[in-house]
Structures are given as structure tokens and as C-alpha cells.
Design an enzyme around this catalytic site. Structure first.
Site, short mmCIF file in Angstrom:
data_model
loop_
_atom_site.label_atom_id
_atom_site.label_comp_id
_atom_site.label_asym_id
_atom_site.label_seq_id
_atom_site.Cartn_x
_atom_site.Cartn_y
_atom_site.Cartn_z
N SER A 126 0.74 -1.24 -0.06
CA SER A 126 -0.08 0.21 -0.37
C SER A 126 0.68 1.14 -0.22
O SER A 126 0.63 2.43 0.00
CB SER A 126 -0.92 0.05 1.42
OG SER A 126 -0.14 -0.19 2.41
N CYS A 127 1.99 0.81 -0.56
CA CYS A 127 2.74 2.53 -0.56
C CYS A 127 3.19 2.66 -1.42
O CYS A 127 3.57 4.49 -1.96
CB CYS A 127 4.76 2.04 -0.11
SG CYS A 127 4.83 0.80 -1.77
N GLY A 128 1.99 2.81 -2.78
CA GLY A 128 2.10 4.10 -3.62
C GLY A 128 2.91 3.83 -4.49
O GLY A 128 3.23 4.85 -5.77
#
Length: 291
Positions: A126-128
Site C-alpha cells: 500500500s506504499c503507492g
């Protein structure tokens, strides 16, 4: 293959067990979780520089392997020769930090990629991080070319891996709260296993152990991870040269895309005598199904 686990890997607590209307106090074992700060020293003698690379939550134990595996899978080092040694930092300010801060000393001749040292290391899906950019970055980090002639692994071997892994998980048996990463031979022989509260940490520990034993690249190994198959785990396996990866849980779409691009065979939902093969199935099913 059970590895020595220091007392700091687990902790005892008192809990209240409830069964129906019955409540009783009992002792329980928890997997320890503490921060590990990874520092790196580099540069020629007399001009050494030190900086912090990452802070990760991990289960204490095999910390030097964790640091070495992290450096290797992130492209900071390319071989065992680039790493002079790993030690617990003696100059920490607080007593509780004494075994929670390690420093990896690179060889004076090693030339780390300074922009890579300065970037933020991604630690979750979910870090982008952009998928396409991430896959290209792994290719650019001198990722080993995975073998195209094998290894070939029988389906019955894949079926047997979870039970063999679980039998070797000493800390999981005590706590029920640990992930594991294990390396097997194509015939199903357990080669290395490490446990941690973090899936990526468990894999870094295994790869770090292989680095210290001069086993890289792992072109004749099968990897089993206890949870799902994320992009991060696939890219770490690819950097270590692992051609076959299996997971007890599901893969993400980016993990499958990455495995397909790297030429890695990826299996998921390996449990109860069944599993899915998501790409490069010829290593499992035979040459006749090669695409």
C-alpha cells in the site's frame, strides 16, 4: 531444519482463557516484535560515512542475516564480497537499543548507489509504488536471469511443502503468530527456513543466510512463503535468482505480473492438496505446456 532461536524471539504473558462460561488464567507465549534499525557504513578507509537505511519491525534473531538479505534484495550490495561484516552498533544511546541497531560495513571498494541509499524503501503493497516502475527498477538492479531449462518440480512436491515447512517452524509452534520463508530443493528437501512477524523480513533472513553461505544465485531452489504472495516478495525472490515461488495464500495482480516478467513460476493457495499456477507453469507441468 530448526534454527536456534534466542530468548528474545518470544515472550510469556498471562492470559484469561474463556471456554463457554468457564474462565481460567493461563500462561501464553507471544512472538516478540521489536524495531530493528539498519545502518550502513561505506567509503575508503579514513573517509567512512554512516547512515540509516531502514527501520523495520521484526522478530529478534538472525538480525545480521536480515540486514544482509535486505541490502542484497534492495540492490545496495551485489555479492558477498561487497559486505565486510555486520555488527550490533556499540554507540547507541539507550540500553534497549543495544541489540536493535545493526550496522553493515561495506567493503572499501564497494560503491553503493547513493540515490538508492537516500530513497525511501517500500515495505508494503500500500506504499503507492508504481507497479511498472517497480518492475523496471528490479530489472535495472542486475537481477539474475532466471534459468529457462528448469528446475522441474513435481506437483506432489509442491503439495508436500506446507507440511514440511510447518514441521520445521519451531517458533510458530510456540506462538502461532509467525510468518515463515523456506527454501527447498526441487525434490522437496528443506534447505533453509527463517521465521519473523514480517513476511518480507522472513524472506530477507533466508536470502541473507544464503548470501553468507555463498549459495546465491538460488537457481535450483523452490521458495515457499507462509502468507500471500506480494509484489515485494516476488521481487526479492527474483533478485536472489529463485525460479519457483509458492505461497500458502493468494498472489496480488502485481505479483503475478512481476513473476511473469521475471520468468518465475508462481504458485498460490498451496494447501489441502491443491494449488494454482499463475505463470510459467512448464516448470511444474512439463515442457509440453511451455508458452
Amino acid at each position: 531444519m530448526k534454527a536456534f532461536l534466542p530468548p528474545t524471539s518470544y515472550d510469556y504473558v498471562t492470559v484469561h482463557k474463556v471456554q463457554g462460561d468457564d474462565v481460567r488464567a493461563a500462561s501464553d507465549v507471544l512472538a516478540a516484535e521489536e524495531p530493528l534499525e539498519i545502518r550502513v557504513g561505506y567509503g575508503p578507509a579514513g573517509q567512512r560515512e554512516h547512515r540509516t537505511l531502514s527501520i523495520t519491525m521484526r522478530t529478534p534473531g538472525h538480525d545480521f542475516e536480515l540486514a544482509a538479505g535486505f541490502l542484497f534484495t534492495e540492490g545496495i550490495i551485489r555479492s558477498r564480497a561487497d559486505l565486510q561484516g555486520v555488527l550490533y552498533c556499540p554507540d547507541v544511546e539507550k540500553e534497549e537499543e543495544r541489540e536493535n541497531v545493526v550496522r553493515a560495513e561495506l567493503a572499501p571498494t564497494a560503491l553503493p548507489d547513493l540515490p538508492r541509499l537516500e530513497r525511501h524503501f517500500y515495505t508494503s503493497s500500500s506504499c503507492g509504488v508504481c507497479g511498472k516502475t517497480s518492475i523496471e527498477a528490479v530489472h535495472a538492479a542486475s537481477c539474475p536471469v532466471l534459468p529457462t531449462a528448469g528446475p522441474h518440480v513435481a506437483a506432489r512436491v509442491i503439495h508436500a511443502l506446507p507440511e514440511r515447512q510447518r514441521e520445521a517452524q519451531e517458533l510458530f509452534e510456540q506462538t502461532g503468530g509467525l510468518h515463515a520463508a523456506a527454501l527447498f530443493s526441487p525434490a522437496g528437501e528443506l534447505l533453509l527456513l527463517r521465521e519473523d512477524v514480517g513476511r518480507h523480513n522472513a524472506l530477507d533472513k533466508v536470502i541473507g543466510a544464503a548470501l553468507f553461505q555463498d549459495l546465491l544465485p538460488l537457481h535450483d531452489a523452490v521458495l515457499l512463503v507462509s502468507g500471500r504472495a506480494s509484489f515485494e516478495l516476488v521481487q526479492k525472490a527474483a533478485v536472489a535468482g529463485i525460479p519457483v515461488m509458492a505461497a500458502v495464500g493468494a498472489p496480488s495482480s502485481l505479483a503475478v505480473s512481476a513473476a511473469r516478467n521475471f520468468g518465475m513460476t508462481l504458485c498460490g493457495f498451496v494447501r489441502q492438496q491443491r494449488f494454482n499456477i499463475y505463470c510459467h507453469e512448464w516448470r511444474i507441468l512439463g515442457e509440453e505446456v511451455r508458452r
